[in-house]
Design a protein around this motif. Structure first.
Motif, PDB file in Angstrom:
ATOM      1  N   GLY A 246       0.331  -1.900  -7.956  1.00 46.37           N
ATOM      2  CA  GLY A 246      -0.267  -2.775  -6.958  1.00 46.37           C
ATOM      3  C   GLY A 246       0.044  -2.416  -5.519  1.00 46.37           C
ATOM      4  N   ASP A 247       0.824  -1.338  -5.287  1.00 40.53           N
ATOM      5  CA  ASP A 247       1.265  -1.010  -3.928  1.00 40.53           C
ATOM      6  C   ASP A 247       0.173  -0.377  -3.073  1.00 40.53           C
ATOM      7  OD1 ASP A 247       3.758  -1.948  -4.551  1.00 40.53           O
ATOM      8  OD2 ASP A 247       4.648   0.035  -4.887  1.00 40.53           O
ATOM      9  N   TRP A 248      -0.754   0.324  -3.696  1.00 40.53           N
ATOM     10  CA  TRP A 248      -1.699   1.173  -2.970  1.00 40.53           C
ATOM     11  C   TRP A 248      -2.526   0.387  -1.958  1.00 40.53           C
ATOM     12  CZ3 TRP A 248      -2.577   6.414  -2.904  1.00 40.53           C
ATOM     13  CH2 TRP A 248      -3.800   6.855  -2.381  1.00 40.53           C
ATOM     14  N   ALA A 249      -3.135  -0.698  -2.394  1.00 47.05           N
ATOM     15  CA  ALA A 249      -4.045  -1.437  -1.520  1.00 47.05           C
ATOM     16  C   ALA A 249      -3.330  -1.956  -0.278  1.00 47.05           C
ATOM     17  CB  ALA A 249      -4.695  -2.586  -2.286  1.00 47.05           C
ATOM     18  N   GLY A 250      -2.120  -2.483  -0.455  1.00 47.52           N
ATOM     19  CA  GLY A 250      -1.379  -3.012   0.680  1.00 47.52           C
ATOM     20  C   GLY A 250      -0.985  -1.930   1.666  1.00 47.52           C
ATOM     21  N   LEU A 251      -0.489  -0.803   1.157  1.00 49.19           N
ATOM     22  CA  LEU A 251      -0.107   0.291   2.046  1.00 49.19           C
ATOM     23  C   LEU A 251      -1.320   0.873   2.758  1.00 49.19           C
ATOM     24  CD1 LEU A 251       2.633   2.394   0.216  1.00 49.19           C
ATOM     25  CD2 LEU A 251       2.846   1.108   2.341  1.00 49.19           C
ATOM     26  N   ARG A 252      -2.424   0.965   2.044  1.00 44.44           N
ATOM     27  CA  ARG A 252      -3.631   1.509   2.663  1.00 44.44           C
ATOM     28  C   ARG A 252      -4.099   0.618   3.813  1.00 44.44           C
ATOM     29  NH1 ARG A 252      -9.031   0.889   2.440  1.00 44.44           N
ATOM     30  NH2 ARG A 252     -10.274   2.743   2.928  1.00 44.44           N
ATOM     31  N   ALA A 253      -4.100  -0.682   3.584  1.00 42.60           N
ATOM     32  CA  ALA A 253      -4.550  -1.602   4.625  1.00 42.60           C
ATOM     33  C   ALA A 253      -3.623  -1.569   5.835  1.00 42.60           C
ATOM     34  CB  ALA A 253      -4.638  -3.018   4.059  1.00 42.60           C
ATOM     35  N   ALA A 254      -2.311  -1.564   5.585  1.00 44.41           N
ATOM     36  CA  ALA A 254      -1.353  -1.560   6.690  1.00 44.41           C
ATOM     37  C   ALA A 254      -1.361  -0.228   7.430  1.00 44.41           C
ATOM     38  CB  ALA A 254       0.046  -1.861   6.157  1.00 44.41           C
ATOM     39  N   GLY A 255      -1.419   0.864   6.678  1.00 42.89           N
ATOM     40  CA  GLY A 255      -1.343   2.178   7.298  1.00 42.89           C
ATOM     41  C   GLY A 255      -2.600   2.576   8.035  1.00 42.89           C
ATOM     42  N   ARG A 256      -3.742   2.239   7.480  1.00 46.45           N
ATOM     43  CA  ARG A 256      -5.002   2.673   8.088  1.00 46.45           C
ATOM     44  C   ARG A 256      -5.164   2.129   9.502  1.00 46.45           C
ATOM     45  NH1 ARG A 256     -10.865   2.264   5.015  1.00 46.45           N
ATOM     46  NH2 ARG A 256     -11.959   3.771   6.337  1.00 46.45           N
ATOM     47  N   ARG A 257      -4.627   0.963   9.726  1.00 46.90           N
ATOM     48  CA  ARG A 257      -4.735   0.326  11.046  1.00 46.90           C
ATOM     49  C   ARG A 257      -4.067   1.164  12.129  1.00 46.90           C
ATOM     50  NH1 ARG A 257      -0.970  -2.698  13.157  1.00 46.90           N
ATOM     51  NH2 ARG A 257       0.089  -2.921  11.142  1.00 46.90           N
ATOM     52  N   VAL A 258      -3.048   1.954  11.757  1.00 51.50           N
ATOM     53  CA  VAL A 258      -2.304   2.737  12.749  1.00 51.50           C
ATOM     54  C   VAL A 258      -2.443   4.244  12.517  1.00 51.50           C
ATOM     55  CG1 VAL A 258      -0.663   0.905  13.264  1.00 51.50           C
ATOM     56  CG2 VAL A 258      -0.179   2.484  11.379  1.00 51.50           C
ATOM     57  N   GLY A 259      -3.436   4.644  11.728  1.00 53.99           N
ATOM     58  CA  GLY A 259      -3.701   6.069  11.550  1.00 53.99           C
ATOM     59  C   GLY A 259      -2.943   6.736  10.426  1.00 53.99           C
ATOM     60  N   LEU A 260      -2.515   5.959   9.429  1.00 55.58           N
ATOM     61  CA  LEU A 260      -1.816   6.516   8.273  1.00 55.58           C
ATOM     62  C   LEU A 260      -2.648   6.294   7.017  1.00 55.58           C
ATOM     63  CD1 LEU A 260       1.771   5.114   8.968  1.00 55.58           C
ATOM     64  CD2 LEU A 260       0.971   7.441   9.409  1.00 55.58           C
ATOM     65  N   LEU A 261      -2.640   7.270   6.130  1.00 52.77           N
ATOM     66  CA  LEU A 261      -3.350   7.151   4.864  1.00 52.77           C
ATOM     67  C   LEU A 261      -2.374   7.318   3.706  1.00 52.77           C
ATOM     68  CD1 LEU A 261      -6.625   9.191   5.514  1.00 52.77           C
ATOM     69  CD2 LEU A 261      -6.330   6.710   5.516  1.00 52.77           C
ATOM     70  N   PRO A 262      -2.619   6.600   2.601  1.00 54.23           N
ATOM     71  CA  PRO A 262      -1.696   6.684   1.470  1.00 54.23           C
ATOM     72  C   PRO A 262      -2.015   7.853   0.548  1.00 54.23           C
ATOM     73  CG  PRO A 262      -3.392   5.068   0.995  1.00 54.23           C
ATOM     74  CD  PRO A 262      -3.673   5.588   2.383  1.00 54.23           C
ATOM     75  N   VAL A 263      -0.987   8.327  -0.125  1.00 53.35           N
ATOM     76  CA  VAL A 263      -1.124   9.309  -1.193  1.00 53.35           C
ATOM     77  C   VAL A 263       0.090   9.133  -2.100  1.00 53.35           C
ATOM     78  CG1 VAL A 263       0.110  11.168   0.028  1.00 53.35           C
ATOM     79  CG2 VAL A 263      -1.603  11.751  -1.702  1.00 53.35           C
TER      80      VAL A 263
END
Length: 295
Positions: A47-64
């Motif tokens: 369940g971590d992916w969606a939260g990290l993606r939303a938080a990171g994308r706002r500041v120019g970070l993408l999850p992997v």
């Protein structure tokens, strides 16, 4: 390569509330001037992916997802080399793939083993005349043939948003990672688009095939556009890509299999049954994830 301002030196100042983890600046040439990525200390949760993606994308970070693999090699030990990576947008994906095809296909596919059967003695077309790009002449000439060109966009429509499709693959991988990847952890990378993640960190997993990972990222960008692809897992020399719009016919799959061969010859040359048509059927047709590894 050009990147967005990197918020990783001070995640809290960027409004990020990250779990315990590590900032990685280790490269082949010593510490990089800023962190190349952050990754969590603990195992990835589905369940971590969606939260990290939303938080990171706002500041120019993408999850992997990152994996240590069977040798327990995490990003600090990946021989990262950001100085060796150019900018993916400076490369034409078809030129990149055509060059790889010229370099590798004749040597490995040029025996006609993967080609359509030659015309019969009675002048009737062989059974392999399908209209798909040929990977050999079928005449024993020893040539894999000219680069067949980029595969067309699949005729099917995507069933869901590409980022939703990526999250689904991440959930599967994270839920079963210990069995075949040696564990996975969530990571964030400063990158504009998923396809650029390997170049953003200076990933060298394919160095025996390509010294400048940005050229591979140019191909990944093209797959983003045509197949709704996303880079979802990186290891020392492995990559998994989610696919929101996979080929739905063998003709489409064969065309794309030629691109996969050019992108990562080891997927076919070192993986049974060592046959491009079989690879197209088993690893490309209707597949919602593609896996690559480089020797």
């Amino acid at each position: 390569m050009a990147t967005l301002p990197n918020p990783l030196p001070d995640p809290a100042a960027a409004g990020l509330d990250l779990p315990p983890g590590s900032l990685v600046d280790a490269t082949l040439d010593g510490p990089w001037h800023e962190p190349l990525l952050w990754y969590a200390d603990g195992a990835a949760d589905q369940g971590d992916w969606a939260g990290l993606r939303a938080a990171g994308r706002r500041v120019g970070l993408l999850p992997v997802l990152v994996t240590g693999g069977q040798r327990d090699q995490w990003p600090e030990a990946w021989d990262l080399s950001p100085d060796s990576a150019s900018y993916p947008g400076d490369h034409d994906p078809e030129e990149v793939l055509a060059g790889y095809w010229t370099d590798y296909a004749d040597d490995e596919l040029g025996d006609g083993a993967n080609a359509a059967p030659a015309d019969g003695a009675n002048g009737e077309p062989g059974d392999g005349a399908s209209g798909a790009p040929e990977t050999g002449s079928g005449t024993g000439s020893g040539s894999a043939g000219a680069w067949p060109g980029l595969a067309p966009v699949p005729a099917r429509e995507a069933a869901e948003d590409p980022d939703t499709a990526a999250a689904g693959i991440v959930a599967v991988v994270a839920g079963d990672a210990d069995l075949w990847l040696g564990g996975t952890r969530m990571a964030l990378v400063p990158a504009r688009r998923s396809a650029d993640i390997p170049a953003a960190i200076g990933w060298t997993g394919a160095v025996n095939h390509e010294n400048d990972v940005a050229r591979l990222c140019a191909v990944l960008r093209s797959w983003e556009d045509r197949y709704d692809a996303r880079v979802v897992v990186l290891g020392f020399d492995t990559m998994i890509v989610s696919v929101g719009r996979p080929p739905a016919t063998m003709e489409e799959a064969r065309a794309l299999a030629a691109e996969h061969y050019a992108f990562c010859p080891d997927n076919i040359d070192q993986s049974p049954p060592y046959d491009l048509d079989a690879y197209a059927e088993k690893a490309v047709l209707d597949q919602d994830a593609w896996s690559f590894w480089w020797d």
